[in-house]
Design a protein around this motif. Structure first.
Motif, PDB file in Angstrom:
ATOM      1  N   VAL A   1      93.261 -47.560   7.003  1.00 56.65           N
ATOM      2  CA  VAL A   1      93.885 -46.645   7.211  1.00 56.65           C
ATOM      3  C   VAL A   1      93.943 -45.828   5.802  1.00 56.65           C
ATOM      4  O   VAL A   1      95.609 -46.321   5.015  1.00 56.65           O
ATOM      5  N   ILE A   2      93.080 -44.854   5.083  1.00 56.07           N
ATOM      6  CA  ILE A   2      94.072 -44.247   3.251  1.00 56.07           C
ATOM      7  C   ILE A   2      93.373 -43.132   3.476  1.00 56.07           C
ATOM      8  O   ILE A   2      93.572 -42.390   3.811  1.00 56.07           O
TER       9      ILE A   2
ATOM     10  N   GLY B   1     100.517 -37.548   9.284  1.00 53.83           N
ATOM     11  CA  GLY B   1     100.091 -36.570  10.106  1.00 53.83           C
ATOM     12  C   GLY B   1      99.292 -37.459  11.078  1.00 53.83           C
ATOM     13  O   GLY B   1      99.461 -38.099  10.975  1.00 53.83           O
ATOM     14  N   LEU B   2      97.645 -37.305  10.358  1.00 56.42           N
ATOM     15  CA  LEU B   2      96.772 -37.724  11.544  1.00 56.42           C
ATOM     16  C   LEU B   2      96.429 -39.171  10.500  1.00 56.42           C
ATOM     17  O   LEU B   2      96.290 -40.328  11.239  1.00 56.42           O
ATOM     18  N   GLY B   3      97.063 -39.377   9.753  1.00 57.30           N
ATOM     19  CA  GLY B   3      96.952 -40.705   9.060  1.00 57.30           C
ATOM     20  C   GLY B   3      97.934 -41.337   9.725  1.00 57.30           C
ATOM     21  O   GLY B   3      97.549 -42.986   9.833  1.00 57.30           O
TER      22      GLY B   3
ATOM     23  N   THR C   1      97.348 -46.713   3.991  1.00 55.33           N
ATOM     24  CA  THR C   1      97.838 -46.851   2.290  1.00 55.33           C
ATOM     25  C   THR C   1      98.746 -45.526   2.535  1.00 55.33           C
ATOM     26  O   THR C   1      98.892 -44.865   3.015  1.00 55.33           O
ATOM     27  N   ALA C   2      99.783 -45.618   1.226  1.00 52.09           N
ATOM     28  CA  ALA C   2     100.539 -44.232   1.216  1.00 52.09           C
ATOM     29  C   ALA C   2     101.320 -44.757  -0.512  1.00 52.09           C
ATOM     30  O   ALA C   2     100.644 -45.196  -1.243  1.00 52.09           O
TER      31      ALA C   2
ATOM     32  N   LEU D   1      88.773 -45.669   6.905  1.00 54.36           N
ATOM     33  CA  LEU D   1      89.044 -44.312   7.236  1.00 54.36           C
ATOM     34  C   LEU D   1      89.828 -43.765   6.218  1.00 54.36           C
ATOM     35  O   LEU D   1      90.467 -44.675   5.702  1.00 54.36           O
ATOM     36  N   TYR D   2      89.006 -42.263   5.762  1.00 56.66           N
ATOM     37  CA  TYR D   2      90.274 -41.763   4.508  1.00 56.66           C
ATOM     38  C   TYR D   2      90.144 -40.815   4.728  1.00 56.66           C
ATOM     39  O   TYR D   2      89.708 -39.556   5.630  1.00 56.66           O
ATOM     40  N   VAL D   3      91.621 -40.735   4.730  1.00 54.55           N
ATOM     41  CA  VAL D   3      92.740 -39.551   5.339  1.00 54.55           C
ATOM     42  C   VAL D   3      92.865 -38.218   4.641  1.00 54.55           C
ATOM     43  O   VAL D   3      93.528 -37.236   4.914  1.00 54.55           O
ATOM     44  N   ALA D   4      93.472 -38.543   3.890  1.00 56.00           N
ATOM     45  CA  ALA D   4      93.882 -38.386   2.540  1.00 56.00           C
ATOM     46  C   ALA D   4      92.936 -37.016   2.179  1.00 56.00           C
ATOM     47  O   ALA D   4      91.955 -37.085   2.176  1.00 56.00           O
TER      48      ALA D   4
END
Length: 222
Positions: free
Chosen positions: A6-7, A12-14, A31-32, A75-78
């Motif tokens: 999970v990027i 939130g959603l990430g 990632t954060a 997943l690219y959530v950013a």
């Protein structure tokens, strides 16, 4: 047990994706960009990586941090938003910030991560928005955000041809109760992510390159 990446997962959603996949017993790498976000991920049992998707130098090191792991779900959530409309030109600072985070970050991530997704025969989902659909557009609100997500959709649809052993889709999470969506949104983060996880688990080859809504509807137009 699946391996999930999970990027953009600090909130939130990430963060909800991390919570739900960990609850399902999956290995989650997430990632954060700051210490607080990394601590939240660690508390959920994820393997945290420091990445700032708006900084090309930071994103460039993602592949060696992952060290060739096979990824079942990426997943690219950013993402960030600007709520201005077409009556006011966006500043260069606002344009650069949104396009770096919402588009350039994804385009830098894909060549690094997709070979690992292909190795697992997995799926990659990039969070988009129904606000990016050109056909049913209803106004110019948040027009810079709309433009950035339309560009993301094109990046997804184009990149799928280079990674035939994986499935690559754009995902619409709906209007969600997050910092971005606000408290008036009809969907909770839990419900949106639960729906998106079901979508990801049900993808077929025909879905490759498409925009899919959180409730499983396939977008009829871009």
């Amino acid at each position: 047990m699946a391996t999930v990446l999970v990027i953009g997962a600090s909130r939130g959603l990430g963060l909800e994706f991390v919570r739900q996949y960990r609850a399902a017993g999956d290995r989650v790498i997430a990632t954060a960009r700051d210490d607080e976000g990394l601590a939240r991920l660690r508390a959920l049992g994820a393997e945290p990586l420091r990445v700032d998707v708006a900084d090309p130098a930071s994103v460039s090191g993602l592949s060696w941090q992952l060290d060739g792991v096979e990824i079942d779900v990426a997943l690219y959530v950013a993402g960030v938003i600007d709520r201005g409309n077409a009556t006011t030109p966006p500043t260069q600072q606002a344009f650069d910030h949104l396009m770096h985070t919402n588009v350039l970050g994804l385009m830098q991530v894909l060549p690094q991560v997709m070979p690992m997704v292909e190795a697992a025969g997995g799926v990659f989902g990039a969070l988009s928005s129904r606000m990016a659909q050109i056909g049913p557009v209803s106004g110019s609100g948040a027009w810079l955000y709309r433009v950035s997500k339309a560009a993301l959709n094109m990046a997804v649809s184009s990149a799928r041809f280079d990674y035939p052993k994986a499935t690559l889709v754009a995902l619409d999470p709906g209007w969600v109760q997050t910092d971005m969506g606000g408290g008036a949104a009809p969907l909770s983060a839990e419900a949106s992510v639960s729906g998106l996880r079901a979508v990801l688990a049900s993808l077929t080859p025909d879905d490759n390159g498409q925009l899919i809504h959180h409730d499983g509807r396939r977008a009829s137009s871009w």
